[in-house]
Scaffold this active site. Sequence first.
Site, PDB file in Angstrom:
ATOM      1  N   GLU A 115      50.107 -17.619 -53.146  1.00 50.40           N
ATOM      2  CA  GLU A 115      49.022 -18.162 -53.970  1.00 50.40           C
ATOM      3  C   GLU A 115      49.496 -18.619 -55.344  1.00 50.40           C
ATOM      4  O   GLU A 115      49.062 -19.656 -55.840  1.00 50.40           O
ATOM      5  CB  GLU A 115      47.888 -17.145 -54.102  1.00 50.40           C
ATOM      6  CG  GLU A 115      47.077 -16.937 -52.822  1.00 50.40           C
ATOM      7  CD  GLU A 115      47.677 -15.886 -51.893  1.00 50.40           C
ATOM      8  OE1 GLU A 115      48.724 -15.297 -52.252  1.00 50.40           O
ATOM      9  OE2 GLU A 115      47.102 -15.647 -50.814  1.00 50.40           O
TER      10      GLU A 115
ATOM     11  N   ASP B 250      38.851 -12.747 -53.858  1.00 48.61           N
ATOM     12  CA  ASP B 250      39.550 -11.493 -54.164  1.00 48.61           C
ATOM     13  C   ASP B 250      41.061 -11.729 -54.365  1.00 48.61           C
ATOM     14  O   ASP B 250      41.724 -10.981 -55.070  1.00 48.61           O
ATOM     15  CB  ASP B 250      39.357 -10.500 -53.022  1.00 48.61           C
ATOM     16  CG  ASP B 250      37.902 -10.431 -52.564  1.00 48.61           C
ATOM     17  OD1 ASP B 250      37.257  -9.422 -52.847  1.00 48.61           O
ATOM     18  OD2 ASP B 250      37.417 -11.404 -51.937  1.00 48.61           O
ATOM     19  N   PHE B 251      41.588 -12.779 -53.735  1.00 48.42           N
ATOM     20  CA  PHE B 251      43.036 -13.030 -53.828  1.00 48.42           C
ATOM     21  C   PHE B 251      43.427 -13.696 -55.143  1.00 48.42           C
ATOM     22  O   PHE B 251      44.608 -13.917 -55.407  1.00 48.42           O
ATOM     23  CB  PHE B 251      43.513 -13.915 -52.666  1.00 48.42           C
ATOM     24  CG  PHE B 251      43.242 -13.380 -51.291  1.00 48.42           C
ATOM     25  CD1 PHE B 251      42.773 -12.083 -51.114  1.00 48.42           C
ATOM     26  CD2 PHE B 251      43.451 -14.162 -50.165  1.00 48.42           C
ATOM     27  CE1 PHE B 251      42.513 -11.586 -49.836  1.00 48.42           C
ATOM     28  CE2 PHE B 251      43.201 -13.674 -48.893  1.00 48.42           C
ATOM     29  CZ  PHE B 251      42.724 -12.388 -48.731  1.00 48.42           C
TER      30      PHE B 251
ATOM     31  N   GLU C 299      46.110 -21.962 -47.146  1.00 45.86           N
ATOM     32  CA  GLU C 299      46.678 -21.205 -46.028  1.00 45.86           C
ATOM     33  C   GLU C 299      45.968 -21.593 -44.732  1.00 45.86           C
ATOM     34  O   GLU C 299      44.767 -21.393 -44.599  1.00 45.86           O
ATOM     35  CB  GLU C 299      46.549 -19.704 -46.327  1.00 45.86           C
ATOM     36  CG  GLU C 299      47.511 -19.311 -47.459  1.00 45.86           C
ATOM     37  CD  GLU C 299      47.061 -18.102 -48.268  1.00 45.86           C
ATOM     38  OE1 GLU C 299      46.141 -17.401 -47.842  1.00 45.86           O
ATOM     39  OE2 GLU C 299      47.660 -17.879 -49.339  1.00 45.86           O
TER      40      GLU C 299
ATOM     41  N   PHE D  19      40.003 -16.107 -50.009  1.00 47.96           N
ATOM     42  CA  PHE D  19      39.028 -15.166 -50.563  1.00 47.96           C
ATOM     43  C   PHE D  19      39.210 -15.098 -52.068  1.00 47.96           C
ATOM     44  O   PHE D  19      40.344 -15.037 -52.554  1.00 47.96           O
ATOM     45  CB  PHE D  19      39.235 -13.766 -49.970  1.00 47.96           C
ATOM     46  CG  PHE D  19      38.911 -13.686 -48.511  1.00 47.96           C
ATOM     47  CD1 PHE D  19      37.633 -13.356 -48.079  1.00 47.96           C
ATOM     48  CD2 PHE D  19      39.884 -13.949 -47.553  1.00 47.96           C
ATOM     49  CE1 PHE D  19      37.331 -13.300 -46.731  1.00 47.96           C
ATOM     50  CE2 PHE D  19      39.591 -13.890 -46.201  1.00 47.96           C
ATOM     51  CZ  PHE D  19      38.305 -13.562 -45.782  1.00 47.96           C
TER      52      PHE D  19
ATOM     53  N   HIS E 154      37.680  -7.956 -49.751  1.00 45.45           N
ATOM     54  CA  HIS E 154      37.320  -9.278 -49.227  1.00 45.45           C
ATOM     55  C   HIS E 154      35.841  -9.592 -49.410  1.00 45.45           C
ATOM     56  O   HIS E 154      35.283 -10.387 -48.657  1.00 45.45           O
ATOM     57  CB  HIS E 154      37.646  -9.383 -47.726  1.00 45.45           C
ATOM     58  CG  HIS E 154      39.102  -9.506 -47.403  1.00 45.45           C
ATOM     59  ND1 HIS E 154      39.978  -8.461 -47.544  1.00 45.45           N
ATOM     60  CD2 HIS E 154      39.833 -10.542 -46.948  1.00 45.45           C
ATOM     61  CE1 HIS E 154      41.188  -8.850 -47.177  1.00 45.45           C
ATOM     62  NE2 HIS E 154      41.131 -10.115 -46.812  1.00 45.45           N
TER      63      HIS E 154
END
Lengths: 342, 328
Positions: A70, A95-96, A29, A93, A139
């Site tokens: 993603e 987290d994603f 991204e 991140f 995050h």
Amino acid sequence: MSKKSFRQAVNEALRQEMERDPTVVLMGEDVGGGMGAPGEDDAWGGPLGVTKGLMSQFGRERVLDTPITESAFIGAAAGAALRGLRPVAELMFVDFMGVCFDQIFNQAAKFRYMFGGTAKTPLVIRTMYGAGFRAASQHSQCLYPIFTHVPGLKVVIPSSPYEAKGLLIQAIRDDDPVIFFEHKVMYDDEEDVPDDPYTIPFGEARFVREGEDVTIVAIGRMVQMASKAADALAKEGISCTVLDPRTTSPLDLQSILESVQETGRLVIVDEANPRCNIATDISAQVVEQAFESLKAPIRMVCPPHTPVPFSPALEDAFIPSPEKIAAVVRSVMASPTRQAAA
Amino acid sequence: MTEKLHLDHAHLRDLLTAMLRIRRFEEKCFELYQSEKIRGYLHLYDGEEAVSVGVIRTLRPDDAIVATYREHGQALARGIGMNVLMAELYGKQEGCCRGRGGSMHIFDRTKRFYGGNAIVGGGLPLAVGVALGDKMQGRTSITACFFGEGAVDEGSFHESMNLASLWRLPVLFVCENNLYSMGMALERAEAEPDITRKAAGYRVTAEAVDGMDVVAVEVAAQRAVSAVRETSRPYLLECRTYRFRAHSMFDAQLYRTKQEIETWRKRDPIDRLRSWLEQSGLMHAEEINKIEAEIAAEIDAAVAFAEAGTWEPVEELERFVTMDRVPQ
């Protein structure tokens, strides 16, 4: 050799590997600087600032800006790896990972084994982790224990700019899926980094310093914290070995065992939540294989089992600090010496 | 772009033979499952043969295929040998994946067959990547991605359609719509049950075809493949079909009636082609019997091959997790 930041070290590794090997491609991204007007190309090198300059050098064909999709682009990176490219995907991140985990642990991680050794997936996923940026619960996680748990993935957690460059070049040349963790508060850290490409092998721990009383194993950013603690402890006459495993999968257990056999004491510092993390994993393996060498109980320095808080006061208390590490080491030194059986 | 097929005798014979091979192979798989020679999960393709046969015939050898856990048909149509396929289903090391994959994970890189996939929707992003890899390396091949209509409910379908269209990637998305995602009927799963309409949101050309008619599938697939190859853009081909058997071997099929299955059986793609060939005098029972006999012999040989196969030595349990040798 010149001073480079962690961000520059990663950028240089990417650039040099792209120059060397035309099959290395980037996607993620805004890695090319967003999908704006031509004049805005390469404006910022992605949200991490790491890929700046790469699109102008290698073109949009090799530096692919992706939508916020993603599952599709991490899966596409895995599929492209099956067809001969060496994609380096940037997942902003860690987290994603939650929205694309299938493509990592059911797909990329399984191909070689499940297809009887006939498939290879040379894929690198670079991702940002860690607390300390006031980035709040979604995050700021570490999550590398989850990836370490999955066979077929390699997990790399560099602790400095020098380490980052050598380990990333190794990751790109590796034929397996590699998850490469970059700590978000370390991007501006600087140290001397060679200008030429070099590799650091996986599964070979680094002895950051060697001492006689306690072995401190620290992961990622915690290596800095442990080193600061060791500096303070040295003034008190406590001599510490600081060991950086560099990769949690594969894990250089041998170096850890050898160090514990010398010092008889082990403290493990891990920024990941304390249940089923790298500290518990190493602890279990050391107890199983070197129990006789231990003069004192193993201690772990980890955050509490909570999400990462936004509140600055709470977040600072969440992160293991040099002071906490030093206190734990002192307590280990103070505990009655167990008669080592060995 | 040609839409006319040369429906000569040899071509029709090939279509019939290809479908019969899949049907008979899987009938044997069913038996072998009952006798516990094949274990684990087994998803049969009975009724859907026209889809894989019709589509894969239109592909070139350098085109890639990504499939699902119901992929024996695609594997056979692609030319993966029946012996190594059966050995794989047995879990023997002579199988195409050393017996490591089993029924749901057939893979053969030499055939550009990038896997069965046991995660619904899991193959779609991979297909986008395979097509990306080919395009970036200057190849002219395309990727055919098979998936059931149940995968349309997954986010990965929508993300993959969008990315393939945005990046102009040559992916032929083949939806095998058999009306049931496990036990859930299409109209209960989809707010918009016309799957072709979903493609419009991604500016992808879409077409639906009678998936019980192998010639119709082949004609539509030829049109779709040509479009994908010429435009380097994705295309969605929805093949409307039906599975005659259960979703897997653990499915009592309480969600549909026997009458419904019987109604669909009247449209059996193999029976339809065979009776048309016989009625039109293009093929006679004698020739078809001969094909059946050849297939039976091939299946017997595959079973014998699998039976004679060996288990991978347990010393290899930890092999192939990662690469053996790491480059420096």
